[in-house]
Design a protein around this motif. Structure first.
Motif, PDB file in Angstrom:
ATOM      1  N   THR A   8     -14.497   8.893  -0.451  1.00  0.00           N
ATOM      2  CA  THR A   8     -13.707   7.676  -0.253  1.00  0.00           C
ATOM      3  C   THR A   8     -12.662   7.580  -1.352  1.00  0.00           C
ATOM      4  O   THR A   8     -12.976   7.763  -2.530  1.00  0.00           O
ATOM      5  CB  THR A   8     -14.609   6.427  -0.298  1.00  0.00           C
ATOM      6  N   ALA A  42      -5.706  11.065   0.131  1.00  0.00           N
ATOM      7  CA  ALA A  42      -6.707  11.588   1.065  1.00  0.00           C
ATOM      8  C   ALA A  42      -6.217  12.885   1.703  1.00  0.00           C
ATOM      9  O   ALA A  42      -6.999  13.819   1.904  1.00  0.00           O
ATOM     10  CB  ALA A  42      -7.013  10.549   2.136  1.00  0.00           C
ATOM     11  N   SER A  45       0.852  -1.171   0.000  1.00  0.00           N
ATOM     12  CA  SER A  45       0.000   0.000   0.000  1.00  0.00           C
ATOM     13  C   SER A  45       0.894   1.229   0.000  1.00  0.00           C
ATOM     14  O   SER A  45       2.098   1.130   0.291  1.00  0.00           O
ATOM     15  CB  SER A  45      -0.889   0.006   1.252  1.00  0.00           C
ATOM     16  N   GLY A  61      -6.652   8.555  10.202  1.00  0.00           N
ATOM     17  CA  GLY A  61      -5.784   7.528   9.638  1.00  0.00           C
ATOM     18  C   GLY A  61      -4.587   7.289  10.538  1.00  0.00           C
ATOM     19  O   GLY A  61      -4.438   7.931  11.590  1.00  0.00           O
ATOM     20  N   HIS A  93      -6.071   5.665  -1.755  1.00  0.00           N
ATOM     21  CA  HIS A  93      -4.696   5.869  -1.310  1.00  0.00           C
ATOM     22  C   HIS A  93      -4.639   6.822  -0.116  1.00  0.00           C
ATOM     23  O   HIS A  93      -5.320   7.856  -0.100  1.00  0.00           O
ATOM     24  CB  HIS A  93      -3.839   6.431  -2.448  1.00  0.00           C
ATOM     25  N   PHE A  94      -3.796   6.499   0.851  1.00  0.00           N
ATOM     26  CA  PHE A  94      -3.656   7.322   2.043  1.00  0.00           C
ATOM     27  C   PHE A  94      -3.154   8.719   1.700  1.00  0.00           C
ATOM     28  O   PHE A  94      -3.670   9.717   2.195  1.00  0.00           O
ATOM     29  CB  PHE A  94      -2.695   6.652   3.032  1.00  0.00           C
ATOM     30  N   TYR A 107     -10.113  13.713   8.343  1.00  0.00           N
ATOM     31  CA  TYR A 107      -9.480  12.474   7.895  1.00  0.00           C
ATOM     32  C   TYR A 107      -8.881  11.785   9.108  1.00  0.00           C
ATOM     33  O   TYR A 107      -8.063  12.365   9.818  1.00  0.00           O
ATOM     34  CB  TYR A 107      -8.418  12.795   6.849  1.00  0.00           C
ATOM     35  N   VAL A 122     -10.293   6.156   3.568  1.00  0.00           N
ATOM     36  CA  VAL A 122      -9.505   5.348   2.640  1.00  0.00           C
ATOM     37  C   VAL A 122     -10.136   3.963   2.576  1.00  0.00           C
ATOM     38  O   VAL A 122     -10.103   3.221   3.549  1.00  0.00           O
ATOM     39  CB  VAL A 122      -8.035   5.247   3.081  1.00  0.00           C
ATOM     40  N   SER A 124     -10.643   2.736   8.394  1.00  0.00           N
ATOM     41  CA  SER A 124     -10.635   2.349   6.992  1.00  0.00           C
ATOM     42  C   SER A 124     -10.131   0.941   6.727  1.00  0.00           C
ATOM     43  O   SER A 124     -10.503   0.328   5.758  1.00  0.00           O
ATOM     44  CB  SER A 124      -9.802   3.340   6.191  1.00  0.00           C
TER      45      SER A 124
END
Length: 324
Positions: free
Chosen positions: A218, A225, A104, A238, A221-222, A236, A198, A311
């Motif tokens: 949505t 975002a 990722s 994450g 990719h991190f 956001y 994400v 996510s």
């Protein structure tokens, strides 16, 4: 077919040509002339009874048969490499090999930088090909041989795939530096805001309490975002590591989530079929050591049984089948 007529170097050319979908790029990778690779492609077409590459728009693409054969060709080349390796042992200092890693964008940013540094010093002839691969497509790519290793979040894997935890990160929230609204400080304020997410896996930790977020955007990719926060009032949530650079540049304001969330795991996965491959064992050990030294939330410890809340919301358990 008379196998005496088949040159093993043709398989090396096949792997490069099909992987690159380009004779010129394959020639650069193999440090050969384009005419030499074109000659190899002609011989491959004759041997396979297939065009291997066909024109598609302004470029070229591999044929379905060539793509189907690629994992097997890679496996054959790896077996031959092991067969002729000195004493049957893998020596990183002299190993000349290509490894295919799926990751990722988060795993690539947090784990791979130190890995690349170590490989350049300890295994200078080892080449890495890194592909974007998430938990949906990475398992199949590992099984097919398209990938040697994968980095990310992997859950509910079948017994033919092995995993090892690499690191865990706390969740953190971010809003754009120019967001017109104040940072949400309470759970009620947090849930009343619109969010960027994400992927869609459901907010497990919140759902268990009968709570949901209002997901407005949505993305896959991190990093993307973070870019999409600018000029909006979106929130956001994450893994904290993804915000470091943007926060240092003053692009976002970060804050602790006003809801309780479990840690976010990053794992390494590989096919059990390759578990005894000494080159891949060395690479897995290198990645594990690099993750532990490069990034320092809570590192390489057994992952929690609780699911990540947002996510990546599936279980972070890691069945450590096989050897690292």
């Amino acid at each position: 077919m008379d196998l005496r007529r088949i040159d093993l170097n043709l398989l090396v050319s096949f792997e490069a040509i099909v992987s690159e979908a380009s004779v010129s790029r394959a020639a650069r990778r193999l440090h050969l002339s384009q005419s030499a690779l074109s000659h190899s492609l002609m011989r491959l077409r004759e041997a396979f009874g297939d065009p291997i590459l066909v024109r598609h728009g302004r470029g070229m693409e591999a044929t379905p048969r060539a793509l189907a054969a690629l994992p097997e060709v890679r496996s054959l080349l790896a077996q031959v490499g092991r067969l002729f390796a000195h004493g049957g042992r893998f020596d990183p200092a002299t190993a000349d090999r290509i490894l295919h890693i799926g990751a990722s964008d988060l795993a690539a940013a947090t784990v791979l930088p130190r890995v690349v540094q170590r490989v350049r010093v300890d295994a200078p002839s080892l080449r890495l090909r890194v592909f974007h691969a998430g938990r949906v497509d990475a398992p199949g790519m590992l099984r097919s041989g398209q990938l040697d290793l994968a980095l990310g979040v992997f859950n509910n894997l079948t017994a033919d795939l092995c995993t090892r935890p690499l690191l865990e990160d706390e969740y953190r929230c971010a809003v754009a530096a120019d967001s017109p609204r104040p940072i949400p400080r309470t759970e009620q304020e947090y849930l009343s805001r619109e969010h960027i997410n994400v992927l869609v896996q459901g907010d497990v930790a919140l759902a268990r309490r009968g709570k949901t977020r209002n997901i407005a955007v949505t993305v896959a990719h991190f990093g993307a975002a973070i870019a999409l926060l600018s000029g909006t009032d979106l929130v956001y949530t994450g893994p904290a590591g993804i915000f470091s650079a943007a926060a240092a540049e003053g692009l976002v304001r970060t804050f602790e989530p006003p809801v309780a969330l479990p840690a976010f795991p990053t794992q390494m996965a590989w096919s059990q079929r390759s578990d005894q491959d000494e080159g891949l064992r060395w690479m897995r050990a290198c990645i594990a050591a690099s993750a532990a030294s490069d990034y320092n939330p809570r590192l390489a410890r057994p992952a929690p049984t609780a699911s990540p809340g947002l996510s990546q919301g599936a279980s972070a358990s890691s069945a450590q089948r096989g050897s690292p």
